[in-house]
Design a protein around this motif. Structure first.
Motif, PDB file in Angstrom:
ATOM      1  N   TYR A 109       0.852  -1.180   0.000  1.00  0.00           N
ATOM      2  CA  TYR A 109       0.000   0.000   0.000  1.00  0.00           C
ATOM      3  C   TYR A 109       0.893   1.236   0.000  1.00  0.00           C
ATOM      4  CZ  TYR A 109       1.148  -0.045   4.973  1.00  0.00           C
ATOM      5  OH  TYR A 109       1.824  -0.053   6.174  1.00  0.00           O
ATOM      6  N   TRP A 110       0.300   2.400  -0.196  1.00  0.00           N
ATOM      7  CA  TRP A 110       1.065   3.637  -0.244  1.00  0.00           C
ATOM      8  C   TRP A 110       0.755   4.495   0.969  1.00  0.00           C
ATOM      9  CZ3 TRP A 110       0.117   0.810  -4.421  1.00  0.00           C
ATOM     10  CH2 TRP A 110       1.131   0.706  -5.360  1.00  0.00           C
ATOM     11  N   HIS A 111       1.809   4.862   1.711  1.00  0.00           N
ATOM     12  CA  HIS A 111       1.657   5.821   2.804  1.00  0.00           C
ATOM     13  C   HIS A 111       2.405   7.091   2.417  1.00  0.00           C
ATOM     14  CE1 HIS A 111       5.692   4.810   4.137  1.00  0.00           C
ATOM     15  NE2 HIS A 111       5.353   3.579   4.461  1.00  0.00           N
ATOM     16  N   ALA A 115       5.649   3.581  -1.089  1.00  0.00           N
ATOM     17  CA  ALA A 115       5.063   2.242  -0.995  1.00  0.00           C
ATOM     18  C   ALA A 115       5.630   1.508   0.218  1.00  0.00           C
ATOM     19  CB  ALA A 115       5.352   1.455  -2.262  1.00  0.00           C
ATOM     20  N   HIS A 116       4.814   0.620   0.786  1.00  0.00           N
ATOM     21  CA  HIS A 116       5.234  -0.169   1.949  1.00  0.00           C
ATOM     22  C   HIS A 116       4.573  -1.538   1.876  1.00  0.00           C
ATOM     23  CE1 HIS A 116       6.876  -0.865   5.914  1.00  0.00           C
ATOM     24  NE2 HIS A 116       5.686  -1.216   6.371  1.00  0.00           N
ATOM     25  N   ALA A 132       3.803  -2.861  10.257  1.00  0.00           N
ATOM     26  CA  ALA A 132       3.052  -1.739   9.684  1.00  0.00           C
ATOM     27  C   ALA A 132       3.214  -0.523  10.588  1.00  0.00           C
ATOM     28  CB  ALA A 132       1.584  -2.107   9.524  1.00  0.00           C
ATOM     29  N   LEU A 147      -6.533  -0.026   5.952  1.00  0.00           N
ATOM     30  CA  LEU A 147      -6.334   0.776   4.741  1.00  0.00           C
ATOM     31  C   LEU A 147      -6.753   2.230   4.957  1.00  0.00           C
ATOM     32  CD1 LEU A 147      -7.426  -1.822   2.053  1.00  0.00           C
ATOM     33  CD2 LEU A 147      -5.129  -0.886   2.384  1.00  0.00           C
ATOM     34  N   HIS A 150      -3.843   3.776   7.200  1.00  0.00           N
ATOM     35  CA  HIS A 150      -2.450   3.778   6.746  1.00  0.00           C
ATOM     36  C   HIS A 150      -2.229   4.151   5.285  1.00  0.00           C
ATOM     37  CE1 HIS A 150      -0.942   2.045  10.494  1.00  0.00           C
ATOM     38  NE2 HIS A 150      -2.000   1.266  10.476  1.00  0.00           N
ATOM     39  N   SER A 151      -3.198   3.906   4.424  1.00  0.00           N
ATOM     40  CA  SER A 151      -2.980   4.110   2.995  1.00  0.00           C
ATOM     41  C   SER A 151      -3.489   5.479   2.552  1.00  0.00           C
ATOM     42  CB  SER A 151      -3.681   3.012   2.201  1.00  0.00           C
ATOM     43  OG  SER A 151      -3.384   3.133   0.826  1.00  0.00           O
ATOM     44  N   ALA A 156      -3.949  -0.790  -3.919  1.00  0.00           N
ATOM     45  CA  ALA A 156      -3.117  -1.685  -3.101  1.00  0.00           C
ATOM     46  C   ALA A 156      -2.997  -3.015  -3.824  1.00  0.00           C
ATOM     47  CB  ALA A 156      -3.742  -1.870  -1.724  1.00  0.00           C
TER      48      ALA A 156
END
Length: 184
Positions: A109-111, A115-116, A132, A147, A150-151, A156
């Motif tokens: 996912y993207w924070h 990306a992570h 996370a 989601l 964090h996103s 995702a």
């Protein structure tokens, strides 16, 4: 490896403490979430490997010295090569159903920093996430809640993996049944 980076049951939850473990041009604290998620997923599947071995395996295929982290396809390929049944989904509404039935999951996912990857598994109606929220050994929440928290993008990738021995094989159907014809 810094022992403070591990949860009491041996999962990596503190990537920020792994700067001494090189991953390409940088320390794993900066770009190691991909191999870390694979380490945690293999542990969930009952197939643990030394962290240094997994990081070294992934370093062989890093692009640009790992400045962009781990390629999502490398994770899929690695888990498959290790003998695990792997499914990939790009459609978040299907994530929950797929993740509940799997022995281990990896979410990309993207924070706000890019990306992570985080590994997670179904536990008591919720999902237990590892690496996370750094240092949190009890990160339990629903997938939509995760989601939402964090996103920053609605995009995702879910990688779900299982031990092939755990998967039940359905009995084969006859050709007539597959074609919708009655026997006889």
């Amino acid at each position: 490896m810094n022992p403070k980076a591990l949860s009491p049951d041996g999962y990596i939850i503190g990537q920020n403490l792994l700067g001494d473990l090189r991953y390409g041009l940088l320390g794993s604290d900066r770009n190691g979430c991909g191999w870390i998620s694979c380490y945690n997923a293999l542990k969930m599947l009952g197939d643990p490997r030394p962290a240094e071995e997994i990081a070294a395996d992934f370093q062989k295929g890093l692009l640009f010295g790992g400045l962009l982290g781990t390629n999502v396809l490398a994770l899929v390929w690695y888990l498959s090569q290790e003998g695990h049944q792997v499914h990939v989904s790009l459609f978040p509404p299907h994530f929950e159903r797929l993740a509940r039935g799997a022995g281990a999951n990896i979410l990309m996912y993207w924070h706000k920093r890019g990306a992570h990857f985080a590994a997670f598994q179904s536990e008591g109606g919720l999902f237990h996430f590892y690496n996370a929220a750094y240092g949190n050994a009890n990160d339990l929440q629903s997938l939509p809640e995760f989601l939402r928290r964090h996103s920053i993008l609605p995009v995702a990738v879910l990688i779900s993996a299982d031990d092939p021995k755990r998967i039940l094989v359905r009995p084969a159907r006859s050709a007539r049944r597959r074609l919708g014809r009655r026997a006889g």
